[in-house]
Design a protein around this motif. Structure first.
Motif, PDB file in Angstrom:
ATOM      1  N   PHE A  56       0.827  -1.211   0.000  1.00 10.40           N
ATOM      2  CA  PHE A  56       0.000   0.000   0.000  1.00 10.40           C
ATOM      3  C   PHE A  56       0.862   1.262   0.000  1.00 10.40           C
ATOM      4  CE2 PHE A  56      -2.078   3.324   2.616  1.00 10.40           C
ATOM      5  CZ  PHE A  56      -3.097   3.663   1.733  1.00 10.40           C
ATOM      6  N   TYR A  57       1.836   1.320   0.905  1.00 20.55           N
ATOM      7  CA  TYR A  57       2.670   2.523   0.999  1.00 20.55           C
ATOM      8  C   TYR A  57       3.538   2.703  -0.243  1.00 20.55           C
ATOM      9  CZ  TYR A  57       1.244   2.790   5.873  1.00 20.55           C
ATOM     10  OH  TYR A  57       0.491   2.888   7.033  1.00 20.55           O
ATOM     11  N   ALA A  58       4.029   1.600  -0.818  1.00 21.88           N
ATOM     12  CA  ALA A  58       4.817   1.703  -2.041  1.00 21.88           C
ATOM     13  C   ALA A  58       3.959   2.218  -3.193  1.00 21.88           C
ATOM     14  CB  ALA A  58       5.411   0.341  -2.403  1.00 21.88           C
ATOM     15  N   GLY A  59       2.722   1.745  -3.280  1.00 21.65           N
ATOM     16  CA  GLY A  59       1.826   2.219  -4.328  1.00 21.65           C
ATOM     17  C   GLY A  59       1.493   3.693  -4.180  1.00 21.65           C
ATOM     18  N   VAL A  60       1.259   4.139  -2.945  1.00 24.64           N
ATOM     19  CA  VAL A  60       0.977   5.560  -2.713  1.00 24.64           C
ATOM     20  C   VAL A  60       2.184   6.425  -3.078  1.00 24.64           C
ATOM     21  CG1 VAL A  60       0.498   7.269  -0.918  1.00 24.64           C
ATOM     22  CG2 VAL A  60      -0.774   5.123  -0.962  1.00 24.64           C
ATOM     23  N   PHE A  61       3.375   5.970  -2.714  1.00 26.52           N
ATOM     24  CA  PHE A  61       4.594   6.723  -3.050  1.00 26.52           C
ATOM     25  C   PHE A  61       4.767   6.840  -4.567  1.00 26.52           C
ATOM     26  CE2 PHE A  61       9.092   6.398  -4.305  1.00 26.52           C
ATOM     27  CZ  PHE A  61       9.550   7.603  -3.808  1.00 26.52           C
ATOM     28  N   LEU A  62       4.581   5.737  -5.285  1.00 25.47           N
ATOM     29  CA  LEU A  62       4.731   5.765  -6.739  1.00 25.47           C
ATOM     30  C   LEU A  62       3.688   6.667  -7.387  1.00 25.47           C
ATOM     31  CD1 LEU A  62       5.520   2.025  -7.601  1.00 25.47           C
ATOM     32  CD2 LEU A  62       7.068   3.981  -7.738  1.00 25.47           C
ATOM     33  N   SER A  63       2.455   6.580  -6.915  1.00 26.67           N
ATOM     34  CA  SER A  63       1.395   7.399  -7.511  1.00 26.67           C
ATOM     35  C   SER A  63       1.651   8.885  -7.274  1.00 26.67           C
ATOM     36  CB  SER A  63       0.040   6.993  -6.936  1.00 26.67           C
ATOM     37  OG  SER A  63      -0.023   7.246  -5.537  1.00 26.67           O
ATOM     38  N   MET A  64       2.069   9.260  -6.067  1.00 24.48           N
ATOM     39  CA  MET A  64       2.356  10.668  -5.785  1.00 24.48           C
ATOM     40  C   MET A  64       3.532  11.171  -6.613  1.00 24.48           C
ATOM     41  SD  MET A  64       1.844  10.783  -1.636  1.00 24.48           S
ATOM     42  CE  MET A  64       2.377  12.486  -1.563  1.00 24.48           C
ATOM     43  N   THR A  65       4.558  10.332  -6.788  1.00 29.73           N
ATOM     44  CA  THR A  65       5.713  10.727  -7.592  1.00 29.73           C
ATOM     45  C   THR A  65       5.325  10.923  -9.050  1.00 29.73           C
ATOM     46  OG1 THR A  65       7.134   9.436  -6.100  1.00 29.73           O
ATOM     47  CG2 THR A  65       8.075  10.115  -8.200  1.00 29.73           C
ATOM     48  N   LEU A  66       4.486  10.032  -9.578  1.00 32.46           N
ATOM     49  CA  LEU A  66       4.057  10.145 -10.969  1.00 32.46           C
ATOM     50  C   LEU A  66       3.198  11.392 -11.190  1.00 32.46           C
ATOM     51  CD1 LEU A  66       3.209   6.404 -11.690  1.00 32.46           C
ATOM     52  CD2 LEU A  66       5.033   7.736 -12.761  1.00 32.46           C
ATOM     53  N   ILE A  67       2.272  11.638 -10.284  1.00 34.44           N
ATOM     54  CA  ILE A  67       1.421  12.822 -10.422  1.00 34.44           C
ATOM     55  C   ILE A  67       2.252  14.095 -10.316  1.00 34.44           C
ATOM     56  CG2 ILE A  67      -0.464  14.110  -9.349  1.00 34.44           C
ATOM     57  CD1 ILE A  67      -1.681  11.410  -8.555  1.00 34.44           C
ATOM     58  N   LEU A  68       3.213  14.118  -9.389  1.00 35.90           N
ATOM     59  CA  LEU A  68       4.095  15.291  -9.262  1.00 35.90           C
ATOM     60  C   LEU A  68       4.918  15.488 -10.531  1.00 35.90           C
ATOM     61  CD1 LEU A  68       5.258  17.553  -7.522  1.00 35.90           C
ATOM     62  CD2 LEU A  68       6.904  15.893  -6.604  1.00 35.90           C
ATOM     63  N   ALA A  69       5.437  14.388 -11.088  1.00 40.92           N
ATOM     64  CA  ALA A  69       6.213  14.489 -12.330  1.00 40.92           C
ATOM     65  C   ALA A  69       5.356  15.021 -13.468  1.00 40.92           C
ATOM     66  CB  ALA A  69       6.786  13.118 -12.695  1.00 40.92           C
ATOM     67  N   ALA A  70       4.102  14.572 -13.541  1.00 36.97           N
ATOM     68  CA  ALA A  70       3.201  15.043 -14.595  1.00 36.97           C
ATOM     69  C   ALA A  70       2.915  16.535 -14.448  1.00 36.97           C
ATOM     70  CB  ALA A  70       1.901  14.240 -14.560  1.00 36.97           C
TER      71      ALA A  70
END
Length: 236
Positions: A56-70
Motif C-alpha cells: 500500500f505505501y509503495a503504491g501511494v509513493f509511486l502514484s504521488m511521484t508520478l502525479i508530481l512528475a506530470a
C-alpha cells in the motif's frame, strides 16, 4: 521544439492518469474486501500483514511521484523553465527506479504473497477444524462468502465435519473446487493486472524522461542563441 512540447503535454496527462490508477489499485489492495478479510484473519506476526502494508505505501509513493512528475512537466512545458524541467526529469527517474524495483520483487518473490495468503486460510481452517467453537469460525465464514468457496482438499482427511457445517448447498465445494484454488486464481488475476499496469507506466515514464531531457537541452541552447551576438554599452 513545438512538437516536443505537445508530446510532453500528452505524456503528462497519461502519466497523471496512470498515477491515479496506481493510487486506486493500492487502495483496493489495502482496503478491498478480499484482501482486508485475509488481513483481519492473519496473526499479528504473519508475513502477509507486512506485505499488505508495504504494498500500500509503495503504491501511494509511486502514484504521488508520478502525479508530481506530470504536473511539473506540464508547468515546465508552459513556462519553458529549465529548473522545472530538470525537477520533472528527476521525478520521472525516481518513479522509474521505484517501479523497476517493484517488478523485480514481483518476479523474484512471485510466490511469497500467494503463500502468505494461503497460510492464513490454512491456519484459520485448521483451528476451526480442531475447535468448532473457535472465535475464528466467523472469520472462516466471511472468507468463504467473499471468495465464494468453502473448505479445501486435505491429504489428512477429517474435513467432512467442517464442510458439513461451513459449506452451504450449491457452493463451489460441491463442484470440486476448494478455497485454496479460488484464492490462487483471484491473486493470479490481480497480480497480472498489477504487472500490466506497471509495465505500461514504465513505458510512459521512460518516454517522459526522454522528452524532458530533450526539452531541457532545447531551452538551454535556445537561450544561449538568443544571447549570442548581443553587446552592452557602458558609459565612461
Amino acid at each position: 521544439m513545438r512538437s516536443t512540447k505537445c508530446q510532453l503535454m500528452v505524456a503528462s496527462l497519461c502519466v497523471a492518469l496512470l498515477g491515479l490508477s496506481i493510487a486506486t489499485l493500492s487502495t483496493v489492495t489495502c482496503y478491498g474486501l478480499h484482501f482486508s478479510i485475509i488481513s483481519n484473519a492473519a496473526l499479528e506476526s504473519s508475513s502477509y500483514r507486512a506485505i499488505h502494508h508495504t504494498a500500500f505505501y509503495a503504491g501511494v509513493f509511486l502514484s504521488m511521484t508520478l502525479i508530481l512528475a506530470a504536473l511539473l512537466s506540464a508547468a515546465a512545458t508552459v513556462r519553458e523553465s529549465r529548473c522545472l524541467t530538470a525537477t520533472a526529469f528527476f521525478c520521472f527517474a525516481l518513479a522509474f527506479c521505484g517501479m523497476i524495483l517493484a517488478l523485480c520483487w514481483r518476479y523474484v518473490h512471485s510466490t511469497e504473497v500467494e503463500d502468505s495468503m494461503l497460510d492464513v486460510y490454512d491456519l484459520v481452517y485448521e483451528e476451526v477444524r480442531r475447535n468448532g467453537s473457535s472465535s475464528k469460525r466467523h472469520e472462516l465464514t466471511l472468507i468463504h462468502e467473499v471468495f465464494q468457496c468453502c473448505g479445501k482438499h486435505s491429504p489428512l482427511g477429517d474435513t467432512a465435519a467442517v464442510q458439513h457445517t461451513m459449506c452451504h448447498p450449491g457452493t463451489a465445494w460441491a463442484a470440486g473446487q476448494d478455497c485454496l484454488q479460488e484464492i490462487h486464481g483471484f491473486l493470479k488475476k490481480h497480480m497480472g493486472f498489477v504487472s500490466t499496469l506497471l509495465g505500461i507506466t514504465i513505458g510512459f515514464t521512460v518516454y517522459g524522461m526522454v522528452l524532458t531531457s530533450f526539452l531541457w537541452f532545447s531551452i538551454h541552447f535556445s537561450n544561449n542563441l538568443e544571447r549570442k551576438g548581443k553587446y552592452t554599452l557602458r558609459g565612461r
